[in-house]
Scaffold this active site. Structure first.
Site, PDB file in Angstrom:
ATOM      1  N   THR A 289      87.381  43.111  55.350  1.00 32.84           N
ATOM      2  CA  THR A 289      86.493  42.571  54.313  1.00 32.84           C
ATOM      3  C   THR A 289      85.769  43.705  53.612  1.00 32.84           C
ATOM      4  OG1 THR A 289      84.763  42.331  55.964  1.00 32.84           O
ATOM      5  CG2 THR A 289      86.033  40.354  55.424  1.00 32.84           C
TER       6      THR A 289
ATOM      7  N   ASN B 257      82.643  44.955  52.075  1.00 31.51           N
ATOM      8  CA  ASN B 257      81.211  44.613  52.148  1.00 31.51           C
ATOM      9  C   ASN B 257      80.526  45.112  50.879  1.00 31.51           C
ATOM     10  OD1 ASN B 257      82.330  44.507  54.791  1.00 31.51           O
ATOM     11  ND2 ASN B 257      80.267  44.475  55.635  1.00 31.51           N
TER      12      ASN B 257
ATOM     13  N   GLU C 285      80.539  39.736  52.046  1.00 32.54           N
ATOM     14  CA  GLU C 285      81.813  40.424  52.241  1.00 32.54           C
ATOM     15  C   GLU C 285      82.976  39.565  51.772  1.00 32.54           C
ATOM     16  OE1 GLU C 285      82.759  40.900  56.407  1.00 32.54           O
ATOM     17  OE2 GLU C 285      81.006  39.727  56.965  1.00 32.54           O
TER      18      GLU C 285
HETATM   19  C1  LIG Z   1      86.246  33.948  55.216  1.00 29.20           C
HETATM   20  C2  LIG Z   1      85.271  34.502  56.224  1.00 29.20           C
HETATM   21  C3  LIG Z   1      84.532  33.635  56.979  1.00 29.20           C
HETATM   22  C4  LIG Z   1      83.613  34.112  57.909  1.00 29.20           C
HETATM   23  N1  LIG Z   1      82.908  33.236  58.666  1.00 29.20           N
HETATM   24  C5  LIG Z   1      82.056  33.680  59.603  1.00 29.20           C
HETATM   25  C6  LIG Z   1      81.340  32.775  60.446  1.00 29.20           C
HETATM   26  O1  LIG Z   1      81.402  31.543  60.289  1.00 29.20           O
HETATM   27  N2  LIG Z   1      80.537  33.277  61.397  1.00 29.20           N
HETATM   28  C7  LIG Z   1      80.396  34.634  61.588  1.00 29.20           C
HETATM   29  O2  LIG Z   1      79.684  35.027  62.488  1.00 29.20           O
HETATM   30  N3  LIG Z   1      81.038  35.527  60.801  1.00 29.20           N
HETATM   31  C8  LIG Z   1      81.865  35.091  59.822  1.00 29.20           C
HETATM   32  N4  LIG Z   1      82.538  35.976  59.031  1.00 29.20           N
HETATM   33  C9  LIG Z   1      82.198  37.401  59.109  1.00 29.20           C
HETATM   34  C10 LIG Z   1      82.966  38.133  60.185  1.00 29.20           C
HETATM   35  O3  LIG Z   1      82.193  38.090  61.359  1.00 29.20           O
HETATM   36  C11 LIG Z   1      83.139  39.574  59.716  1.00 29.20           C
HETATM   37  O4  LIG Z   1      83.998  39.562  58.604  1.00 29.20           O
HETATM   38  C12 LIG Z   1      83.705  40.435  60.767  1.00 29.20           C
HETATM   39  O5  LIG Z   1      82.789  40.562  61.801  1.00 29.20           O
HETATM   40  C13 LIG Z   1      84.040  41.820  60.204  1.00 29.20           C
HETATM   41  O6  LIG Z   1      82.885  42.482  59.779  1.00 29.20           O
HETATM   42  P1  LIG Z   1      82.949  43.954  59.184  1.00 29.20           P
HETATM   43  O7  LIG Z   1      83.343  43.862  57.736  1.00 29.20           O
HETATM   44  O8  LIG Z   1      81.546  44.490  59.320  1.00 29.20           O
HETATM   45  O9  LIG Z   1      83.926  44.743  59.968  1.00 29.20           O
HETATM   46  C14 LIG Z   1      83.457  35.512  58.088  1.00 29.20           C
HETATM   47  C15 LIG Z   1      84.205  36.383  57.289  1.00 29.20           C
HETATM   48  C16 LIG Z   1      85.104  35.905  56.365  1.00 29.20           C
HETATM   49  C17 LIG Z   1      85.906  36.862  55.526  1.00 29.20           C
HETATM   50  N1  LIG Z   2      92.704  42.630  51.676  1.00 30.98           N
HETATM   51  C1  LIG Z   2      91.568  43.342  51.778  1.00 30.98           C
HETATM   52  N2  LIG Z   2      90.378  42.786  51.481  1.00 30.98           N
HETATM   53  C2  LIG Z   2      89.244  43.491  51.603  1.00 30.98           C
HETATM   54  N3  LIG Z   2      89.208  44.784  51.994  1.00 30.98           N
HETATM   55  C3  LIG Z   2      90.375  45.406  52.288  1.00 30.98           C
HETATM   56  C4  LIG Z   2      91.592  44.708  52.184  1.00 30.98           C
HETATM   57  N4  LIG Z   2      92.579  45.557  52.555  1.00 30.98           N
HETATM   58  C5  LIG Z   2      92.009  46.712  52.860  1.00 30.98           C
HETATM   59  N5  LIG Z   2      90.689  46.678  52.693  1.00 30.98           N
HETATM   60  C6  LIG Z   2      89.819  47.820  52.983  1.00 30.98           C
HETATM   61  O1  LIG Z   2      89.328  47.690  54.312  1.00 30.98           O
HETATM   62  C7  LIG Z   2      87.907  47.718  54.329  1.00 30.98           C
HETATM   63  C8  LIG Z   2      87.393  46.630  55.233  1.00 30.98           C
HETATM   64  O2  LIG Z   2      87.820  46.782  56.556  1.00 30.98           O
HETATM   65  P1  LIG Z   2      86.844  46.331  57.702  1.00 30.98           P
HETATM   66  O3  LIG Z   2      87.523  46.609  59.015  1.00 30.98           O
HETATM   67  O4  LIG Z   2      86.352  44.948  57.462  1.00 30.98           O
HETATM   68  O5  LIG Z   2      85.728  47.423  57.557  1.00 30.98           O
HETATM   69  P2  LIG Z   2      84.215  47.330  57.050  1.00 30.98           P
HETATM   70  O6  LIG Z   2      83.505  46.774  58.218  1.00 30.98           O
HETATM   71  O7  LIG Z   2      83.836  48.759  56.740  1.00 30.98           O
HETATM   72  O8  LIG Z   2      84.175  46.451  55.853  1.00 30.98           O
HETATM   73  C9  LIG Z   2      87.475  47.414  52.912  1.00 30.98           C
HETATM   74  O9  LIG Z   2      86.241  47.976  52.548  1.00 30.98           O
HETATM   75  C10 LIG Z   2      88.621  47.991  52.107  1.00 30.98           C
HETATM   76  O10 LIG Z   2      88.412  49.376  51.897  1.00 30.98           O
END
Ligand SMILES: Cc1cc2nc3c(=O)[nH]c(=O)nc-3n(C[C@H](O)[C@H](O)[C@H](O)COP(=O)(O)O)c2cc1C
Ligand SMILES: Nc1ncnc2c1ncn2[C@@H]1O[C@H](COP(=O)(O)OP(=O)(O)O)[C@@H](O)[C@H]1O
Length: 324
Positions: free
Chosen positions: A214, A216, A266
């Site tokens: 995702t 962020n 995100e």
């Molecule tokens: C479509 C979607 C739905 C999500 N729903 C939840 C949720 O219901 N509860 C939650 O704790 N986190 C939710 N998340 C967040 C995830 O916990 C988070 O994307 C994951 O921990 C990765 O975080 P990072 O980008 O910091 O690595 C959701 C993320 C996405 C993309």
């Molecule tokens: N389909 C995608 N959607 C969103 N981010 C993506 C995608 N593919 C690759 N990325 C890259 O991966 C990163 C997210 O990975 P993630 O493990 O969630 O790390 P972070 O916690 O730093 O967001 C994004 O910031 C982007 O650089």
């Protein structure tokens, strides 16, 4: 390069002017009615010398009196871009301080509008007030500008089922709709999709481990966020001068499953690979899907996100106005 001139110093105002007065947060459908009469295309050949000007106060009077920042539908950069897209030539931000707050309505008209801005044409909403304790109103403006004043009546919109009363087009109704996840309503009142624009920053790097990386987003601190939860979104990835469209799902919230403490915004983009860190995403909200939940494990979260993607896709392909 912005072509709308943003003026903080009243001595720099390009004049004489045709002005729309107001705060215009969000530049919604109602605001656009107020701004339309002073745009170059409306002034035409009759008033070619007038500079099309939006006049707002900075800080907003409510912020001045309360000492608290307001959340905004369109923070400064966004507002400037929206006004520019309409054709506004100049945005004058009158410094709202103790001195301006105590100016009488008569002095506001004479010193600011006539002396400082050489206002020839004015457009305001029906409920516009100005001067000390909001004493001045459209009748005071009418006494001076007469036929050169346009007063836009309250704008309402028919939304949803036909026997429902029309909804007033207002920034506060848009905020309420966003707070309730009523994205259709917010977008209708805005006249465009509600949009979040931000740079991609690093998160916990967990997303990739569950197959849903995702991006962020870092947003302006004053940006008004919709209710926490999951949304179907349409995204533009801005890479330098180029921009690529994509569909995706967005989560806004504290991420209780991974014991998050800070609210994050995100986006997981469909059919997208590669690094997005440092790039700018412009995210249009299309549909609220569900509230955020705490799951017992990352596997349960992953399974739910898979379902969210399917749900989001159904909304996104059904949306006729989207480009992808
Ligand atoms: C479509 C979607 C739905 C999500 N729903 C939840 C949720 O219901 N509860 C939650 O704790 N986190 C939710 N998340 C967040 C995830 O916990 C988070 O994307 C994951 O921990 C990765 O975080 P990072 O980008 O910091 O690595 C959701 C993320 C996405 C993309
Ligand atoms: N389909 C995608 N959607 C969103 N981010 C993506 C995608 N593919 C690759 N990325 C890259 O991966 C990163 C997210 O990975 P993630 O493990 O969630 O790390 P972070 O916690 O730093 O967001 C994004 O910031 C982007 O650089």
């Amino acid at each position: 390069m912005l072509s709308v001139r943003v003026i903080f110093d009243p001595t720099q105002i390009s004049r004489p002017t045709a002005i729309a007065l107001g705060n215009f947060d969000g530049v919604h459908v109602g605001h656009r009615h107020v701004i339309a009469p002073i745009l170059p295309q409306s002034l035409g050949d009759r008033n070619p010398r007038l500079t099309s000007t939006v006049v707002s106060f900075s800080p907003h009077p409510q912020e001045f009196f309360s000492g608290k920042l307001r959340s905004l539908l369109a923070p400064f950069d966004e507002k400037v871009a929206l006004l520019e897209s309409l054709g506004v030539e100049q945005l004058v931000l009158l410094p709202f301080d103790a001195e301006l707050a105590k100016l009488s309505a008569a002095d506001f008209m004479q010193k600011i509008l006539i002396d400082s801005m050489q206002v020839q044409l004015i457009s305001v909403g029906f409920d516009f007030h100005f001067g000390r304790k909001r004493q001045g109103n459209v009748n005071d403006l009418k006494n001076i500008w007469g036929e050169r004043l346009t007063v836009i009546p309250e704008q309402k919109m028919n939304v949803g089922i036909t026997d429902q009363a029309p909804v007033r087009i207002s920034s506060s109704n848009i905020r309420t709709a966003l707070a309730q996840g009523e994205i259709d309503l917010a977008n209708a009142l805005l006249g465009r999709p509600y949009n979040l624009v931000g740079k991609v920053i690093r998160g916990k790097q967990l997303g990739r481990t569950i197959g849903f990386p995702t991006a962020n987003l870092e947003l302006p601190p004053q940006k008004c966020l919709p209710r926490d939860g999951v949304y179907a979104v349409q995204v533009q990835v801005n890479q330098g001068n180029a921009s690529a469209p994509a569909f995706g799902v967005m989560n806004i919230g504290l991420r209780p499953t991974v014991d998050g403490t800070q609210r994050s915004v995100e986006v997981h983009l469909f059919n997208w690979q590669g690094d997005l860190y440092g790039q700018e995403l412009s995210v249009n909200l299309v549909q609220f899907i569900r509230p955020e939940q705490k799951f017992d494990s990352l596997d349960f979260l992953k399974a739910q996100i898979q379902k969210d993607c399917q749900t989001a896709l159904r909304y996104l392909v059904a949306e006729p106005t989207l480009i992808c």
